[in-house]
Design a protein around this motif. Structure first.
Motif, PDB file in Angstrom:
ATOM      1  N   ILE A 246       0.849  -1.192   0.000  1.00  0.00           N
ATOM      2  CA  ILE A 246       0.000   0.000   0.000  1.00  0.00           C
ATOM      3  C   ILE A 246       0.883   1.239   0.000  1.00  0.00           C
ATOM      4  O   ILE A 246       1.799   1.354   0.821  1.00  0.00           O
ATOM      5  CB  ILE A 246      -0.926   0.034   1.233  1.00  0.00           C
ATOM      6  CG1 ILE A 246      -1.805  -1.223   1.288  1.00  0.00           C
ATOM      7  CG2 ILE A 246      -1.796   1.287   1.227  1.00  0.00           C
ATOM      8  CD1 ILE A 246      -2.548  -1.375   2.593  1.00  0.00           C
ATOM      9  N   ALA A 247       0.581   2.168  -0.899  1.00  0.00           N
ATOM     10  CA  ALA A 247       1.279   3.460  -0.937  1.00  0.00           C
ATOM     11  C   ALA A 247       0.279   4.573  -0.677  1.00  0.00           C
ATOM     12  O   ALA A 247      -0.804   4.596  -1.272  1.00  0.00           O
ATOM     13  CB  ALA A 247       1.943   3.662  -2.297  1.00  0.00           C
ATOM     14  N   THR A 248       0.623   5.491   0.213  1.00  0.00           N
ATOM     15  CA  THR A 248      -0.257   6.618   0.518  1.00  0.00           C
ATOM     16  C   THR A 248       0.519   7.931   0.485  1.00  0.00           C
ATOM     17  O   THR A 248       1.747   7.958   0.604  1.00  0.00           O
ATOM     18  CB  THR A 248      -0.922   6.476   1.900  1.00  0.00           C
ATOM     19  OG1 THR A 248       0.074   6.620   2.925  1.00  0.00           O
ATOM     20  CG2 THR A 248      -1.611   5.136   2.046  1.00  0.00           C
ATOM     21  N   ARG A 249      -0.232   9.003   0.337  1.00  0.00           N
ATOM     22  CA  ARG A 249       0.331  10.346   0.441  1.00  0.00           C
ATOM     23  C   ARG A 249       0.378  10.739   1.910  1.00  0.00           C
ATOM     24  O   ARG A 249      -0.196  10.059   2.768  1.00  0.00           O
ATOM     25  CB  ARG A 249      -0.544  11.328  -0.344  1.00  0.00           C
ATOM     26  CG  ARG A 249      -0.695  10.974  -1.824  1.00  0.00           C
ATOM     27  CD  ARG A 249      -1.530  12.033  -2.537  1.00  0.00           C
ATOM     28  NE  ARG A 249      -1.674  11.738  -3.955  1.00  0.00           N
ATOM     29  CZ  ARG A 249      -2.726  11.130  -4.502  1.00  0.00           C
ATOM     30  NH1 ARG A 249      -3.746  10.756  -3.742  1.00  0.00           N
ATOM     31  NH2 ARG A 249      -2.768  10.906  -5.807  1.00  0.00           N
ATOM     32  N   ARG A 274       4.758   4.665   5.762  1.00  0.00           N
ATOM     33  CA  ARG A 274       4.695   5.153   7.141  1.00  0.00           C
ATOM     34  C   ARG A 274       4.212   6.599   7.146  1.00  0.00           C
ATOM     35  O   ARG A 274       4.866   7.489   6.604  1.00  0.00           O
ATOM     36  CB  ARG A 274       6.059   5.064   7.817  1.00  0.00           C
ATOM     37  CG  ARG A 274       6.045   5.665   9.226  1.00  0.00           C
ATOM     38  CD  ARG A 274       7.403   5.649   9.890  1.00  0.00           C
ATOM     39  NE  ARG A 274       7.666   4.380  10.551  1.00  0.00           N
ATOM     40  CZ  ARG A 274       8.577   3.508  10.172  1.00  0.00           C
ATOM     41  NH1 ARG A 274       9.330   3.762   9.096  1.00  0.00           N
ATOM     42  NH2 ARG A 274       8.759   2.375  10.831  1.00  0.00           N
ATOM     43  N   THR A 275       3.062   6.828   7.737  1.00  0.00           N
ATOM     44  CA  THR A 275       2.529   8.167   7.962  1.00  0.00           C
ATOM     45  C   THR A 275       2.245   8.304   9.456  1.00  0.00           C
ATOM     46  O   THR A 275       2.276   7.300  10.184  1.00  0.00           O
ATOM     47  CB  THR A 275       1.242   8.399   7.148  1.00  0.00           C
ATOM     48  OG1 THR A 275       0.291   7.368   7.462  1.00  0.00           O
ATOM     49  CG2 THR A 275       1.536   8.406   5.651  1.00  0.00           C
ATOM     50  N   PRO A 276       1.969   9.519   9.960  1.00  0.00           N
ATOM     51  CA  PRO A 276       1.714   9.671  11.393  1.00  0.00           C
ATOM     52  C   PRO A 276       0.618   8.731  11.882  1.00  0.00           C
ATOM     53  O   PRO A 276      -0.454   8.630  11.284  1.00  0.00           O
ATOM     54  CB  PRO A 276       1.289  11.140  11.504  1.00  0.00           C
ATOM     55  CG  PRO A 276       1.993  11.817  10.380  1.00  0.00           C
ATOM     56  CD  PRO A 276       1.971  10.821   9.253  1.00  0.00           C
ATOM     57  N   GLY A 277       0.887   8.035  12.967  1.00  0.00           N
ATOM     58  CA  GLY A 277      -0.070   7.095  13.535  1.00  0.00           C
ATOM     59  C   GLY A 277       0.084   5.674  13.040  1.00  0.00           C
ATOM     60  O   GLY A 277      -0.463   4.737  13.643  1.00  0.00           O
ATOM     61  N   MET A 278       0.813   5.461  11.940  1.00  0.00           N
ATOM     62  CA  MET A 278       0.916   4.117  11.360  1.00  0.00           C
ATOM     63  C   MET A 278       1.639   3.145  12.279  1.00  0.00           C
ATOM     64  O   MET A 278       1.326   1.952  12.315  1.00  0.00           O
ATOM     65  CB  MET A 278       1.607   4.203  10.003  1.00  0.00           C
ATOM     66  CG  MET A 278       1.417   2.967   9.137  1.00  0.00           C
ATOM     67  SD  MET A 278      -0.292   2.715   8.607  1.00  0.00           S
ATOM     68  CE  MET A 278      -0.426   3.943   7.291  1.00  0.00           C
ATOM     69  N   ASP A 279       2.620   3.628  13.039  1.00  0.00           N
ATOM     70  CA  ASP A 279       3.351   2.741  13.931  1.00  0.00           C
ATOM     71  C   ASP A 279       2.441   2.127  14.993  1.00  0.00           C
ATOM     72  O   ASP A 279       2.696   1.014  15.463  1.00  0.00           O
ATOM     73  CB  ASP A 279       4.503   3.495  14.604  1.00  0.00           C
ATOM     74  CG  ASP A 279       5.710   3.639  13.694  1.00  0.00           C
ATOM     75  OD1 ASP A 279       6.375   2.623  13.444  1.00  0.00           O
ATOM     76  OD2 ASP A 279       5.963   4.752  13.214  1.00  0.00           O
ATOM     77  N   ALA A 287       5.599  -8.892  10.675  1.00  0.00           N
ATOM     78  CA  ALA A 287       4.715  -9.111   9.532  1.00  0.00           C
ATOM     79  C   ALA A 287       4.462  -7.848   8.719  1.00  0.00           C
ATOM     80  O   ALA A 287       3.856  -7.915   7.648  1.00  0.00           O
ATOM     81  CB  ALA A 287       3.377  -9.666  10.016  1.00  0.00           C
ATOM     82  N   ALA A 288       4.893  -6.700   9.210  1.00  0.00           N
ATOM     83  CA  ALA A 288       4.674  -5.441   8.498  1.00  0.00           C
ATOM     84  C   ALA A 288       5.984  -4.686   8.342  1.00  0.00           C
ATOM     85  O   ALA A 288       6.789  -4.612   9.278  1.00  0.00           O
ATOM     86  CB  ALA A 288       3.655  -4.578   9.246  1.00  0.00           C
ATOM     87  N   ARG A 289       6.180  -4.125   7.155  1.00  0.00           N
ATOM     88  CA  ARG A 289       7.339  -3.280   6.866  1.00  0.00           C
ATOM     89  C   ARG A 289       6.831  -1.932   6.385  1.00  0.00           C
ATOM     90  O   ARG A 289       5.888  -1.870   5.590  1.00  0.00           O
ATOM     91  CB  ARG A 289       8.222  -3.935   5.800  1.00  0.00           C
ATOM     92  CG  ARG A 289       8.715  -5.319   6.183  1.00  0.00           C
ATOM     93  CD  ARG A 289       9.455  -5.983   5.055  1.00  0.00           C
ATOM     94  NE  ARG A 289       9.907  -7.317   5.426  1.00  0.00           N
ATOM     95  CZ  ARG A 289      11.098  -7.827   5.136  1.00  0.00           C
ATOM     96  NH1 ARG A 289      11.970  -7.100   4.455  1.00  0.00           N
ATOM     97  NH2 ARG A 289      11.411  -9.056   5.505  1.00  0.00           N
ATOM     98  N   MET A 290       7.457  -0.857   6.860  1.00  0.00           N
ATOM     99  CA  MET A 290       7.018   0.481   6.493  1.00  0.00           C
ATOM    100  C   MET A 290       8.114   1.235   5.753  1.00  0.00           C
ATOM    101  O   MET A 290       9.298   1.076   6.059  1.00  0.00           O
ATOM    102  CB  MET A 290       6.570   1.244   7.751  1.00  0.00           C
ATOM    103  CG  MET A 290       5.235   0.747   8.290  1.00  0.00           C
ATOM    104  SD  MET A 290       4.698   1.569   9.816  1.00  0.00           S
ATOM    105  CE  MET A 290       5.579   0.577  11.042  1.00  0.00           C
TER     106      MET A 290
END
Length: 343
Positions: A246-249, A274-279, A287-290
């Motif tokens: 998934i890619a986000t702005r 990785r955006t604010p709050g994603m962590d 299982a997740a890479r940012m």
């Protein structure tokens, strides 16, 4: 619209939401949760929870609400609390009579104010200030929403999101390599995603790639773009995937978390911006890479690393365990119930 009945809470959905059809699809195994967002699970925490549609926002109804907004409806003891999922429904809830209290989630407002300033949203600000409690799905939203609403506004709570882990059940590992990406909200980044997928295909021509998106960008060779998937089709696609990317702005409302949690509930590793709050959602698990916003090379590199990881089955087990530990709609309903009970 007055609310009747001796109920602990009424969950209000937009006028166009066919709640009966949704419940029937759920009973048939083709939709998650009995009500959208799993708010039916509030009945484990509050007595006599019901669901109801908000009135159709016609011109006449809007005029009546403007009048009602001058003097907000009184809080009726012994009546149910009203609950809505987002700020658009929350504006209607603010003038819905026959309730003891009113609570709403806020999803997009913080990003809209950040990008356009507060002037276009003063009507929404006035409406939300009349509620008794608000929640957001990212801790990065708490401070800006509190500042925008100002002194005397209802408290803003951070509530972590969750998905239906019974509907998005753990599936066996796939036998063929497949990368999946899902989602078309306003903060997705299809340009970065498709650049990354082109790199993945160049490195691994054997990998299939399916992207659910309404983007009008031309996909790279070997990338299939589909505009829409039902919940059942989406669940099956996750089950066929080796990894979900998934890619986000830049955004504050954690765009992509729903797809990320659904995929992980299915037992699929995740690569996400990785955006604010994603962590708070995807930190602390293998299982997740940012990756950084706009970094197509990193998105491709991490996706390829998951595809090449010999421990992919263990990553899938870790993904499922992560969701079960705190990111289901059962957890979500409990957190929203705490907001309602905090007053």
């Amino acid at each position: 619209m007055a609310v009747g009945g001796d109920t602990g809470a009424v969950v209000f959905y937009p006028a166009g939401r066919d709640l009966l059809a949704w419940s029937e699809r759920h009973a048939a195994g083709s939709a998650p949760d009995r009500w959208p967002y799993g708010l039916d699970r509030l009945d484990a925490h509050l007595p006599r929870v019901a669901a109801q549609n908000l009135p159709d926002p016609s011109a006449a109804a809007r005029a009546l609400r403007r009048i009602a907004s001058i003097v907000p409806p009184p809080r009726r003891r012994g009546r149910p609390a009203g609950v809505t999922w987002d700020e658009n429904a929350g504006m209607l809830l603010a003038t819905t009579p026959g309730l003891r209290a009113r609570y709403s989630g806020v999803v997009w407002l913080t990003d809209s104010v950040m990008r356009r300033g507060g002037a276009p949203f003063q009507g929404m600000r006035r409406a939300l200030r009349r509620l008794d409690g608000l929640w957001v799905l990212s801790d990065a939203q708490v401070a800006p929403l509190t500042a925008f609403l100002g002194d005397g506004a209802p408290p803003v709570h951070y509530v972590r999101f969750g998905v239906d882990s019974e509907f998005f059940r753990h599936a066996p590992s796939p036998t063929r390599p497949l990368v999946v990406s899902v989602g078309g909200d306003r903060d997705r980044d299809p340009k970065t995603l498709l650049r990354a997928m082109a790199t993945v295909r160049a490195a691994r021509p054997d990998v299939e790639i399916v992207v659910q998106s309404t983007t009008d960008l031309d996909p790279p060779d070997g990338v299939i773009v589909v505009p829409y998937l039902t919940h059942a089709e989406l669940r099956d696609l996750y089950a066929s995937a080796s990894v979900v990317a998934i890619a986000t702005r830049p955004n504050l409302h954690v765009s992509g978390m729903t797809v990320g949690l659904e995929a992980m509930a299915t037992g699929r590793p995740l690569v996400i911006t990785r955006t604010p709050g994603m962590d708070d959602y995807f930190g602390g698990t293998t299982a997740a890479r940012m990756v950084d916003v706009g970094d197509a090379d990193a998105l491709a590199r991490e996706t390829l690393a998951v595809l090449d990881d010999p421990a992919s089955e263990a990553l899938g087990d870790a993904a499922r365990a992560h969701v079960e530990a705190g990111y289901t709609t059962t957890h979500l309903a409990g957190r929203i119930a705490e907001v309602i009970s905090a007053r």
